[in-house]
Design a protein around this motif. Structure first.
Motif, PDB file in Angstrom:
ATOM      1  N   ASN A  20     -49.822  62.537  22.853  1.00  0.00           N
ATOM      2  CA  ASN A  20     -50.354  62.098  24.153  1.00  0.00           C
ATOM      3  C   ASN A  20     -50.608  60.596  24.228  1.00  0.00           C
ATOM      4  O   ASN A  20     -51.509  60.152  24.930  1.00  0.00           O
ATOM      5  CB  ASN A  20     -51.633  62.864  24.512  1.00  0.00           C
ATOM      6  CG  ASN A  20     -51.354  64.318  24.761  1.00  0.00           C
ATOM      7  OD1 ASN A  20     -50.352  64.674  25.371  1.00  0.00           O
ATOM      8  ND2 ASN A  20     -52.227  65.181  24.276  1.00  0.00           N
ATOM      9  N   LEU A  21     -49.818  59.799  23.508  1.00  0.00           N
ATOM     10  CA  LEU A  21     -49.930  58.355  23.606  1.00  0.00           C
ATOM     11  C   LEU A  21     -49.318  57.873  24.912  1.00  0.00           C
ATOM     12  O   LEU A  21     -48.370  58.461  25.417  1.00  0.00           O
ATOM     13  CB  LEU A  21     -49.198  57.683  22.450  1.00  0.00           C
ATOM     14  CG  LEU A  21     -49.761  57.897  21.058  1.00  0.00           C
ATOM     15  CD1 LEU A  21     -48.823  57.309  20.012  1.00  0.00           C
ATOM     16  CD2 LEU A  21     -51.141  57.278  20.942  1.00  0.00           C
ATOM     17  N   GLN A  22     -49.848  56.795  25.448  1.00  0.00           N
ATOM     18  CA  GLN A  22     -49.200  56.126  26.570  1.00  0.00           C
ATOM     19  C   GLN A  22     -48.021  55.362  25.995  1.00  0.00           C
ATOM     20  O   GLN A  22     -48.173  54.666  24.981  1.00  0.00           O
ATOM     21  CB  GLN A  22     -50.156  55.150  27.247  1.00  0.00           C
ATOM     22  CG  GLN A  22     -51.312  55.793  27.937  1.00  0.00           C
ATOM     23  CD  GLN A  22     -52.179  54.724  28.609  1.00  0.00           C
ATOM     24  OE1 GLN A  22     -51.739  53.608  28.896  1.00  0.00           O
ATOM     25  NE2 GLN A  22     -53.418  55.061  28.858  1.00  0.00           N
ATOM     26  N   VAL A  23     -46.864  55.506  26.601  1.00  0.00           N
ATOM     27  CA  VAL A  23     -45.655  54.839  26.115  1.00  0.00           C
ATOM     28  C   VAL A  23     -44.946  54.135  27.269  1.00  0.00           C
ATOM     29  O   VAL A  23     -45.067  54.549  28.423  1.00  0.00           O
ATOM     30  CB  VAL A  23     -44.687  55.836  25.428  1.00  0.00           C
ATOM     31  CG1 VAL A  23     -45.310  56.404  24.163  1.00  0.00           C
ATOM     32  CG2 VAL A  23     -44.274  56.946  26.363  1.00  0.00           C
ATOM     33  N   PRO A  24     -44.199  53.086  26.979  1.00  0.00           N
ATOM     34  CA  PRO A  24     -43.437  52.408  28.024  1.00  0.00           C
ATOM     35  C   PRO A  24     -42.330  53.305  28.572  1.00  0.00           C
ATOM     36  O   PRO A  24     -41.817  54.168  27.861  1.00  0.00           O
ATOM     37  CB  PRO A  24     -42.827  51.202  27.310  1.00  0.00           C
ATOM     38  CG  PRO A  24     -43.519  51.086  26.013  1.00  0.00           C
ATOM     39  CD  PRO A  24     -44.076  52.422  25.690  1.00  0.00           C
ATOM     40  N   THR A  25     -41.978  53.071  29.814  1.00  0.00           N
ATOM     41  CA  THR A  25     -40.875  53.785  30.454  1.00  0.00           C
ATOM     42  C   THR A  25     -39.831  52.766  30.891  1.00  0.00           C
ATOM     43  O   THR A  25     -40.093  51.561  30.936  1.00  0.00           O
ATOM     44  CB  THR A  25     -41.371  54.582  31.682  1.00  0.00           C
ATOM     45  OG1 THR A  25     -41.970  53.667  32.605  1.00  0.00           O
ATOM     46  CG2 THR A  25     -42.382  55.641  31.285  1.00  0.00           C
ATOM     47  N   LEU A  26     -38.659  53.252  31.216  1.00  0.00           N
ATOM     48  CA  LEU A  26     -37.600  52.374  31.721  1.00  0.00           C
ATOM     49  C   LEU A  26     -37.972  51.901  33.119  1.00  0.00           C
ATOM     50  O   LEU A  26     -38.465  52.689  33.924  1.00  0.00           O
ATOM     51  CB  LEU A  26     -36.270  53.123  31.759  1.00  0.00           C
ATOM     52  CG  LEU A  26     -35.746  53.678  30.438  1.00  0.00           C
ATOM     53  CD1 LEU A  26     -34.460  54.454  30.660  1.00  0.00           C
ATOM     54  CD2 LEU A  26     -35.519  52.565  29.430  1.00  0.00           C
ATOM     55  N   GLY A  27     -37.744  50.648  33.403  1.00  0.00           N
ATOM     56  CA  GLY A  27     -37.948  50.148  34.765  1.00  0.00           C
ATOM     57  C   GLY A  27     -39.031  49.101  34.910  1.00  0.00           C
ATOM     58  O   GLY A  27     -38.735  47.970  35.271  1.00  0.00           O
ATOM     59  N   PRO A  28     -40.307  49.449  34.638  1.00  0.00           N
ATOM     60  CA  PRO A  28     -41.365  48.464  34.887  1.00  0.00           C
ATOM     61  C   PRO A  28     -41.266  47.245  33.962  1.00  0.00           C
ATOM     62  O   PRO A  28     -40.747  47.331  32.856  1.00  0.00           O
ATOM     63  CB  PRO A  28     -42.653  49.230  34.583  1.00  0.00           C
ATOM     64  CG  PRO A  28     -42.289  50.665  34.568  1.00  0.00           C
ATOM     65  CD  PRO A  28     -40.840  50.738  34.215  1.00  0.00           C
ATOM     66  N   VAL A  29     -41.815  46.138  34.447  1.00  0.00           N
ATOM     67  CA  VAL A  29     -41.949  44.944  33.615  1.00  0.00           C
ATOM     68  C   VAL A  29     -43.312  45.023  32.934  1.00  0.00           C
ATOM     69  O   VAL A  29     -44.328  45.278  33.575  1.00  0.00           O
ATOM     70  CB  VAL A  29     -41.836  43.656  34.458  1.00  0.00           C
ATOM     71  CG1 VAL A  29     -42.140  42.420  33.623  1.00  0.00           C
ATOM     72  CG2 VAL A  29     -40.451  43.561  35.084  1.00  0.00           C
ATOM     73  N   TYR A  30     -43.319  44.833  31.622  1.00  0.00           N
ATOM     74  CA  TYR A  30     -44.541  44.809  30.818  1.00  0.00           C
ATOM     75  C   TYR A  30     -44.740  43.398  30.289  1.00  0.00           C
ATOM     76  O   TYR A  30     -43.825  42.576  30.345  1.00  0.00           O
ATOM     77  CB  TYR A  30     -44.421  45.782  29.638  1.00  0.00           C
ATOM     78  CG  TYR A  30     -44.244  47.220  30.051  1.00  0.00           C
ATOM     79  CD1 TYR A  30     -45.342  48.003  30.387  1.00  0.00           C
ATOM     80  CD2 TYR A  30     -42.984  47.792  30.111  1.00  0.00           C
ATOM     81  CE1 TYR A  30     -45.181  49.327  30.771  1.00  0.00           C
ATOM     82  CE2 TYR A  30     -42.814  49.113  30.485  1.00  0.00           C
ATOM     83  CZ  TYR A  30     -43.915  49.876  30.815  1.00  0.00           C
ATOM     84  OH  TYR A  30     -43.759  51.186  31.196  1.00  0.00           O
ATOM     85  N   HIS A  31     -45.924  43.124  29.761  1.00  0.00           N
ATOM     86  CA  HIS A  31     -46.226  41.804  29.204  1.00  0.00           C
ATOM     87  C   HIS A  31     -46.738  41.959  27.783  1.00  0.00           C
ATOM     88  O   HIS A  31     -47.591  42.813  27.509  1.00  0.00           O
ATOM     89  CB  HIS A  31     -47.258  41.084  30.077  1.00  0.00           C
ATOM     90  CG  HIS A  31     -46.739  40.814  31.446  1.00  0.00           C
ATOM     91  ND1 HIS A  31     -46.833  41.743  32.465  1.00  0.00           N
ATOM     92  CD2 HIS A  31     -46.069  39.750  31.955  1.00  0.00           C
ATOM     93  CE1 HIS A  31     -46.258  41.249  33.554  1.00  0.00           C
ATOM     94  NE2 HIS A  31     -45.785  40.047  33.259  1.00  0.00           N
ATOM     95  N   VAL A  32     -46.217  41.132  26.887  1.00  0.00           N
ATOM     96  CA  VAL A  32     -46.581  41.199  25.474  1.00  0.00           C
ATOM     97  C   VAL A  32     -48.026  40.727  25.302  1.00  0.00           C
ATOM     98  O   VAL A  32     -48.382  39.622  25.709  1.00  0.00           O
ATOM     99  CB  VAL A  32     -45.623  40.352  24.614  1.00  0.00           C
ATOM    100  CG1 VAL A  32     -46.076  40.331  23.167  1.00  0.00           C
ATOM    101  CG2 VAL A  32     -44.197  40.888  24.730  1.00  0.00           C
TER     102      VAL A  32
END
Length: 74
Positions: A20-32
């Protein structure tokens, strides 16, 4: 830090999805948020995703990071 990135590999192992970890998905822009050296490369932490600390396979207790090869610059 703060570099914008996009996820290019959102196929997660069963262990990750079962935890149940939050994980990145395809599409959104994330910031390091941070980068941490790992034996196989670098682990990336994202501003938009924060997971609770857990005992990692190395025995350390830390927030899980995401492998650098899952991202490319936005």
């Amino acid at each position: 830090m703060g570099q914008p990135v996009v996820c290019v590999n959102a196929t997660w192992p069963a262990l990750v999805t079962a935890s149940n970890l939050q994980v990145p998905t395809l599409g959104p822009v994330y910031h390091v948020r941070a980068i941490e050296p790992k034996p196989w490369g670098f682990g990336i932490y994202l501003t938009e995703i924060s997971n609770p600390t857990m005992k990692l396979s190395s025995g350390r207790v830390a927030e899980p990071s995401f492998d650098e090869d899952r991202f490319m610059p936005a």
